[in-house]
Scaffold this motif. Sequence first.
Motif, PDB file in Angstrom:
ATOM      1  N   LEU A 172      66.128 159.950   0.698  1.00  0.00           N
ATOM      2  CA  LEU A 172      67.293 159.172   1.141  1.00  0.00           C
ATOM      3  C   LEU A 172      67.270 158.895   2.650  1.00  0.00           C
ATOM      4  CD1 LEU A 172      70.054 160.896  -0.995  1.00  0.00           C
ATOM      5  CD2 LEU A 172      68.951 158.724  -1.418  1.00  0.00           C
TER       6      LEU A 172
ATOM      7  N   GLY B 242      69.838 154.345  -2.333  1.00  0.00           N
ATOM      8  CA  GLY B 242      70.536 155.278  -1.455  1.00  0.00           C
ATOM      9  C   GLY B 242      69.808 155.588  -0.165  1.00  0.00           C
TER      10      GLY B 242
ATOM     11  N   LEU C   1      67.403 150.366  -0.173  1.00  0.00           N
ATOM     12  CA  LEU C   1      68.832 150.544   0.091  1.00  0.00           C
ATOM     13  C   LEU C   1      69.614 150.870  -1.167  1.00  0.00           C
ATOM     14  CD1 LEU C   1      69.432 147.675   2.677  1.00  0.00           C
ATOM     15  CD2 LEU C   1      69.593 150.119   3.134  1.00  0.00           C
ATOM     16  N   ARG C   2      69.255 150.218  -2.252  1.00  0.00           N
ATOM     17  CA  ARG C   2      70.071 150.402  -3.457  1.00  0.00           C
ATOM     18  C   ARG C   2      69.834 151.755  -4.110  1.00  0.00           C
ATOM     19  NH1 ARG C   2      67.894 146.741  -8.420  1.00  0.00           N
ATOM     20  NH2 ARG C   2      65.775 147.503  -8.449  1.00  0.00           N
TER      21      ARG C   2
ATOM     22  N   HIS D  78      68.582 155.540   3.528  1.00  0.00           N
ATOM     23  CA  HIS D  78      69.150 155.144   4.808  1.00  0.00           C
ATOM     24  C   HIS D  78      67.990 154.667   5.678  1.00  0.00           C
ATOM     25  CE1 HIS D  78      72.409 157.341   3.093  1.00  0.00           C
ATOM     26  NE2 HIS D  78      73.190 157.167   4.151  1.00  0.00           N
TER      27      HIS D  78
ATOM     28  N   PHE E  41      67.246 161.185   5.190  1.00  0.00           N
ATOM     29  CA  PHE E  41      67.961 162.113   6.075  1.00  0.00           C
ATOM     30  C   PHE E  41      67.017 163.050   6.827  1.00  0.00           C
ATOM     31  CE2 PHE E  41      71.319 161.443   2.720  1.00  0.00           C
ATOM     32  CZ  PHE E  41      72.126 160.660   3.539  1.00  0.00           C
TER      33      PHE E  41
ATOM     34  N   PHE F 200      73.525 151.390   2.078  1.00  0.00           N
ATOM     35  CA  PHE F 200      74.452 150.736   1.156  1.00  0.00           C
ATOM     36  C   PHE F 200      75.608 151.684   0.865  1.00  0.00           C
ATOM     37  CE2 PHE F 200      71.988 147.324  -1.465  1.00  0.00           C
ATOM     38  CZ  PHE F 200      72.013 146.504  -0.346  1.00  0.00           C
TER      39      PHE F 200
END
Lengths: 181, 412
Positions: free
Chosen positions: A142, A22, A19-20, A24, A144, A64
């Motif tokens: 990330l 970035g 999470l940290r 998802h 996506f 986050f």
Amino acid sequence: MNDDASFSLPHLKETFQQLRTGRHISMEDGVLYQNIIKHEETFTKLFSKLGFVMEKHAKGFFYFRGEEKVGDRAALMALFMFILVDHLAGCGAPIEQSIMAHEFTLDELPHLKAERYSMLMKDGGIADNEALEKLLKRMERLGFVSCKGTHIRFRTPAYRFLDLCLQIHQETNVEDADEAA
Amino acid sequence: MSANPQAFFAFAARYNALLKDVYDASSRGGFNDAALWQMVIQNRSSEDSSTEFIVNQLRKLNIIEECADATSKFTMTMHVSTFLGFLYREHRLTSIYVIQGYLQNMEKNRTELDNAILESNDDLCDLTLTDIAASIEDMRYDSRNNRDALMHEALRLKQNKDKLSTEQRFTIVNRLWESYLNPMKEMIDVKEAMDAQLDALARSLHCGLNKREINISIRDKIRTLFSTLTRMRRNVSSDFRESLRNITPLYESLHRESGLARGAAAALSIAHKKGVEALGINGRIRLPVFRINNLMDCPSLLDYLYQLVEQDDQGEAHKIPLDIPVKHPYYLSPGAAVKRLLSELPVSDAFVWLSHAYVDAGITDILRAYNQIIRLNHVQHAFSEERTRKIIGGFEVHYSPLHIQHQEMQHE
């Protein structure tokens, strides 16, 4: 909730690491996702006490929320998505359904083909397929998209960019209305 | 001049294919003399009358007429076109104002009927009942036609065989919504104007039925009209609900799609004019940026931070437990590594150099710094042909050693 319970959360370290940076976390992340769903309140509370805001999107994925105006990673990804949406709208394809259900190949992406798109991509430093693949890899990290060779499939967190389209549409609508007034 | 129905239907039966061509050409905005002759020639067999005769019959039977805006340009007459449209099941939408017109007519005729019933005037009753029946049937027919047209349009938009853009499709569905469904919804649901008027008509008919002074045949007509009215109300309501059920999801989906398309187009336009930074994407998406690894790897430190957040003015402050060995976070700056390497050139194996220069660094840090080093400009790189291996932090790395030295000066 006591402190011990929050620090003995399963997969805490991995979840936090993801999470940290970035990432998802969505349903496709399997056990990590199931685990957050199971202990959502505890995770949210713990991260909040450590100064992190874990958001849950309406489509069910987690991320986050970073500081405002930090980093430059999102702009190119958003540009990539805007071009894809514009292209799909122009050829009459159902936008949301195509993005979420269709598997794209690198060859069918319009980004470097039409001049009006490739100019914008070049401005962002994406001039060839190699750079485009790098951008997609970044988006994959990330959460996506999922990339398998030259095949690209969008994951639920890509909704963040669709939200952005609607947000910009509303803003420009308001601006147009203000100008008309 | 009126057309003879028998002649009309005989002609229509013989030249059915021609009528379809004329109908289609009219739908496209009309046709000129040459196109008319061409259509007749194409649809005429050797046993048929002459082309000139058929063209004249088309005019004589009021099937075609000259367009109002141009001479030598023809179109199918409205009534024949409507009739054929009904036969071909090609539905055209009837404006809500037309339906409102029927209601106004009915209201006017109802007032007349009330007076006729009051005066027991059978002739006037008969006339007004005929007019009311016509309005009711027109309304029922148009309602069914609108339902079919809306369903046809919804299907066409869903299939999108014409490859219309999202914006074009939304414009069409929005027009259907704003011009037909919304006003109809207003009329039926919100103002209930239609219900009120039809209730009043039903009361008038009821009154007529109970008036013994009125002729029995007129009362039979009233009874029939009562059933016609009930059927029309039922049909109009169900047609509307069915249309709404068909169009609403399509409207909502295309409304969203249109928002997406317009948003993306606006964003691209801004990016084109002012650069992508002008959109302020990073502030909107707000991806977290944390580059220092291992910051939270020590559970006791994490625990301490957590308790510190909870700390209030009361009670004793928490202390870091000193008896637990704490591993200090280590961070190797790639920039610093590059700087140091440049000061120590030449090196025969950049990877070995890194692992010796930074013995505390983990494999991730070493690789990150190595990545920076191989991108260095203004130095000479040379990869060895022989591959070698090295173990760092439990990882076995296979690689071709990279020799780096200062760039040789160019001499002319």
